[in-house]
Scaffold this active site. Structure first.
Site, PDB file in Angstrom:
ATOM      1  N   ARG A   1     -16.693  -4.585   9.173  1.00  0.00           N
ATOM      2  CA  ARG A   1     -16.913  -4.040   7.836  1.00  0.00           C
ATOM      3  C   ARG A   1     -17.141  -5.209   6.877  1.00  0.00           C
ATOM      4  NH1 ARG A   1     -10.802  -1.926   6.098  1.00  0.00           N
ATOM      5  NH2 ARG A   1      -9.759  -3.903   6.466  1.00  0.00           N
TER       6      ARG A   1
ATOM      7  N   ASN B   1     -13.868  -1.171  -1.829  1.00  0.00           N
ATOM      8  CA  ASN B   1     -12.511  -1.321  -1.306  1.00  0.00           C
ATOM      9  C   ASN B   1     -12.184  -2.794  -1.182  1.00  0.00           C
ATOM     10  OD1 ASN B   1     -10.131   0.056  -0.110  1.00  0.00           O
ATOM     11  ND2 ASN B   1     -10.611  -1.275   1.618  1.00  0.00           N
ATOM     12  N   GLU B   2     -11.079  -3.210  -1.762  1.00  0.00           N
ATOM     13  CA  GLU B   2     -10.635  -4.605  -1.656  1.00  0.00           C
ATOM     14  C   GLU B   2     -11.832  -5.559  -1.724  1.00  0.00           C
ATOM     15  OE1 GLU B   2      -8.100  -4.983   1.784  1.00  0.00           O
ATOM     16  OE2 GLU B   2      -6.409  -4.145   0.711  1.00  0.00           O
TER      17      GLU B   2
ATOM     18  N   GLU C   1      -2.084   0.728  -1.612  1.00  0.00           N
ATOM     19  CA  GLU C   1      -1.879   0.704  -0.163  1.00  0.00           C
ATOM     20  C   GLU C   1      -0.628  -0.089   0.161  1.00  0.00           C
ATOM     21  OE1 GLU C   1      -5.014  -0.941   2.213  1.00  0.00           O
ATOM     22  OE2 GLU C   1      -6.575   0.070   1.079  1.00  0.00           O
TER      23      GLU C   1
ATOM     24  N   GLU D   1      -8.199  -0.271  14.008  1.00  0.00           N
ATOM     25  CA  GLU D   1      -6.880  -0.112  13.392  1.00  0.00           C
ATOM     26  C   GLU D   1      -6.040   0.973  14.060  1.00  0.00           C
ATOM     27  OE1 GLU D   1      -7.518  -1.961   9.005  1.00  0.00           O
ATOM     28  OE2 GLU D   1      -8.034   0.146   9.228  1.00  0.00           O
ATOM     29  N   LYS D   2      -6.336   1.257  15.322  1.00  0.00           N
ATOM     30  CA  LYS D   2      -5.595   2.358  15.954  1.00  0.00           C
ATOM     31  C   LYS D   2      -4.120   2.029  16.155  1.00  0.00           C
ATOM     32  CE  LYS D   2      -7.414   1.407  20.604  1.00  0.00           C
ATOM     33  NZ  LYS D   2      -8.255   0.274  20.168  1.00  0.00           N
TER      34      LYS D   2
HETATM   35  C1  GAL Z   1      -6.453  -3.044   3.850  1.00  0.00           C
HETATM   36  C2  GAL Z   1      -7.683  -2.170   3.791  1.00  0.00           C
HETATM   37  C3  GAL Z   1      -7.501  -0.877   4.551  1.00  0.00           C
HETATM   38  C4  GAL Z   1      -6.857  -1.133   5.876  1.00  0.00           C
HETATM   39  C5  GAL Z   1      -5.548  -1.859   5.660  1.00  0.00           C
HETATM   40  C6  GAL Z   1      -4.796  -2.116   6.929  1.00  0.00           C
HETATM   41  O1  GAL Z   1      -6.818  -4.365   3.666  1.00  0.00           O
HETATM   42  O2  GAL Z   1      -8.022  -1.870   2.457  1.00  0.00           O
HETATM   43  O3  GAL Z   1      -8.757  -0.266   4.719  1.00  0.00           O
HETATM   44  O4  GAL Z   1      -7.713  -1.899   6.658  1.00  0.00           O
HETATM   45  O5  GAL Z   1      -5.814  -3.087   5.058  1.00  0.00           O
HETATM   46  O6  GAL Z   1      -3.602  -2.819   6.692  1.00  0.00           O
END
Ligand code: GAL
Length: 676
Positions: free
Chosen positions: A103, A141-142, A298, A346-347
């Site tokens: 990504r 995002n970020e 998050e 990220e599973k």
């Molecule tokens: C963040 C991200 C999320 C996810 C998360 C996992 O950096 O915005 O999409 O990847 O980390 O910890």
């Protein structure tokens, strides 16, 4: 209080969605961030759009009483796009492109990417701008998270445009960058590149401008998308999720453009200073818009999966970390993510609904947390009344850690050391750039403020003139905005206020060269050297202790020498000075107080400023934070701790008195500030 998570329904068959909504209600979820990585689903090919699924899920959530923080979905460009338009790919410092398959592989400066992103955002905003279920907008995002630097041709062209705006002419740029050095003079802006790979130290002014450019470019992506959303008539707040003290993005300059500050925080379970590191992050984001709440956008419910090893949180830790956010100003607690992914990178990352289902501790803890938060009465707004300002500045961060300096240092960690000492004493502190230091504070601490803009110097000077107590240094007021020495030596701006003149830096390094060699290249080597007792030097006087990083040689022309170096390269010279000024005072620290001496020095500064902690004695693992009338008291330890505090418990009204807090336990109490 928002409670919820990133929600990725496009990873699941549609018949899972009703169960999702039912479970969200059970967990007390109020809001989800939707569609963050959905671009390839929303626009499966250049001319095909598919919003029907998004219509259905937004309606379903809305009918379930769950609000949507709608993402602009631009954080991962689909493969068809990078195949058709390779010019959107970002590149590393050798000019090699990044490819799709993960990504954030796009160049934020690419005009093609910007055009395609804006088109997507326009369609989303026109379609959902007035949907009653959409409560907020989540831009990208970020921004910059994985792609800190982009050396693509698109970035090169945009950098030149940015430089043209900043300097107007190549002559002005030559002057600002000091290109008379090493034959770097440019004949035209077309000869300028981002600081790509080079055999030796790159021009520091160029590197600094490039970092400014990258930060501005990510901000520009936000502003572009925000403009489109507003043009479509949407009136919801618009935000983008930040990452605390994230080096590439000068959030202090972004904050005025962002309707509500949102932050992502993933404490490292192996960081022994974790609770201080996170307290710093929460204070930093709260200080971006003082006096208003922010949203924790998050955090992980349990383990993450992107560090080399990823232990679980201990029981109760999630709630304790959540309480810390609330205590330091958060009005929303969200997670990554709702349902654990069953495929993809990220599973193994935790989620509110784990792959192992609802019998899990994670599910139970998140449901219990949701219940507790939903039962809270309305919380006081974070009051804009912290008595201490800790100066932290991104431009300075970029400049002070540049190559070719007297010593390598870890600016963020040094500032955090001061912050941790304040947190240990239960003193509330804002973390701000120097320009934001004003008479609302009683004490301002400005360590390692190497690049000090003239407006910042003026603010610090007026602060002292108005009766504030300033502690500046070491390694402060050395260069101008372009990382050039100013005329007239060092401390040219603050010197008169401090009553100090500057001779030399005198870096402290461990005497054994092998220690440095052994650690070179290792992350954190600067802080490792800083903690090496052989890199310390003693000082004595009214204050006693040891210093590290540097033992500068200064002259206390018009200031009291509070402590003097008793050994080392500046033996006999002032280590800590104080100049009384009206009802205020200006202190200069010619060294960084070592970990065992920092609290003693801080105590003297707090006394001088008349600042005390929020409650008396605080046990070692306990944290106390104030938010208006709300005191949040957290036991971060693994043993029970006994605390005495004023006020009454928020949830039951019982007087606080003296009580024992379980490991990872916390309480909210209402206690008006004395004299308020
Ligand atoms: C963040 C991200 C999320 C996810 C998360 C996992 O950096 O915005 O999409 O990847 O980390 O910890």
């Amino acid at each position: 209080m928002l409670y919820g998570a990133d929600y990725n329904p496009d990873q699941w068959p549609e018949d899972v969605w009703p169960e999702d909504v039912a479970l969200m209600r059970e967990a007390g979820v109020t809001t989800v961030s939707l569609g963050i990585f959905s671009w390839s689903r929303l626009q499966p090919s250049a001319d095909t759009w598919d919003f029907a699924w998004l219509d259905r899920i937004i309606d379903l959530l809305h009918s379930g009483g769950i609000g949507v923080n709608l993402a602009t979905a631009t954080a991962s460009a689909p493969p068809w796009m990078t195949t058709a338009h390779p010019d959107i790919l970002a590149a590393d410092e050798n000019g090699s492109p990044y490819w799709h398959g993960s990504r954030q592989h796009h160049s934020p400066a690419s005009p093609t990417w910007r055009r395609l992103a804006v088109e997507l955002v326009r369609r989303l905003a026109e379609r959902y701008g007035d949907h009653p279920g959409v409560v907020m907008w989540h831009v990208d995002n970020e921004l910059g998270c994985h792609l800190n630097e982009d050396f693509s041709d698109a970035a090169r062209d945009a950098f030149r445009v940015w430089l043209e705006k900043r300097y107007g002419s190549v002559d002005a740029l030559n002057d600002a960058w000091g290109t008379a050095f090493w034959s770097q003079r440019y004949g035209s802006l077309d000869e300028v590149f981002p600081p790509r790979n080079a055999p030796f130290i790159r021009n520091p002014s160029q590197v600094l401008d490039y970092k400014r450019f990258m930060s501005d470019t990510w901000l520009d992506v936000f502003l572009d998308q925000k403009r489109i959303i507003r043009e479509a008539g949407a009136t919801q707040p618009i935000s983008t999720n930040m990452m605390g003290a994230f080096p590439p993005a000068d959030y202090a300059s972004w904050a005025p453009h962002i309707d509500v500050i949102t932050d992502d925080c993933y404490p490292d379970p192996l960081d022994p200073q974790r609770r201080f590191t996170t307290a710093f992050q929460r204070d930093l984001v709260r200080s971006l818009k003082r006096g208003t709440p922010w949203i924790l956008m998050e955090q992980a419910t349990d383990a993450v999966n992107w560090r080399p090893s990823n232990p679980s949180k201990m029981p109760g830790q999630l709630a304790a970390e959540t309480a810390q956010s609330i205590g330091r100003g958060a009005d929303g607690i969200m997670f990554f993510q709702w349902r654990q992914s069953r495929a993809g990178a990220e599973k193994f990352h935790s989620a509110m609904v784990p792959q192992a289902g609802r019998r899990t501790r994670t599910w139970k803890e998140t449901v219990a947390l949701g219940e507790r938060l939903s039962a809270l009465p309305e919380l006081p707004t974070p009051a804009d009344d912290a008595p201490v300002a800790l100066v932290f500045d991104w431009e300075n961060w970029w400049a002070v850690e540049g190559e070719g300096h007297p010593t390598r240092l870890d600016y963020l960690q040094l500032v955090r050391d001061w912050h941790a000492a304040l947190v240990r004493r239960g003193v509330m502190v804002d973390i701000v750039p120097p320009e934001k230091v004003d008479s609302r504070y009683r004490l301002a601490i400005a360590p390692f403020l190497y690049l000090l803009r003239s407006a910042g110097a003026a603010a610090l000077t007026s602060f002292v003139d108005a009766g504030g107590v300033l502690a500046a240094g070491p390694f402060t007021d050395i260069v101008d905005d372009n990382d050039r020495f100013r005329d007239g030596g060092f401390l040219t701006q603050l010197g008169p206020t401090l009553g100090v003149a500057f001779e030399d830096f005198r870096a402290l390094v461990p005497p054994a060269r092998e220690v440095v060699a052994e650690r070179a290249g290792e992350e954190g080597s600067a802080s490792a050297a800083r903690n090496d007792p052989r890199a310390h030097v003693a000082f004595d006087g009214r204050l006693r202790g040891s210093g590290t990083v540097v033992a500068e040689a200064v002259w206390a022309d018009d200031a009291e020498a509070v402590a003097t170096f008793t050994a080392g390269p500046s033996e006999g010279r002032p280590a800590i000075t104080r100049r009384a000024h009206g009802s205020g005072a200006a202190w200069y620290l010619a060294t960084m107080p070592a970990p065992d001496s920092l609290d003693g020095v801080l105590g003297a500064l707090l006394d001088d400023a008349g600042v005390a902690g929020e409650v008396g004695e605080i046990p070692a693992d306990v944290e106390v934070a104030r938010r208006g009338e709300l005191l949040t008291i957290i036991n971060h330890g693994t043993e029970p701790a006994t605390v005495t505090a004023p006020g009454a418990l928020l949830e039951s009204g019982e007087p606080f008195g003296t009580r024992s807090l379980d490991p990872q336990g916390f309480v909210f109490a209402l206690a008006p500030r004395e004299g308020a």
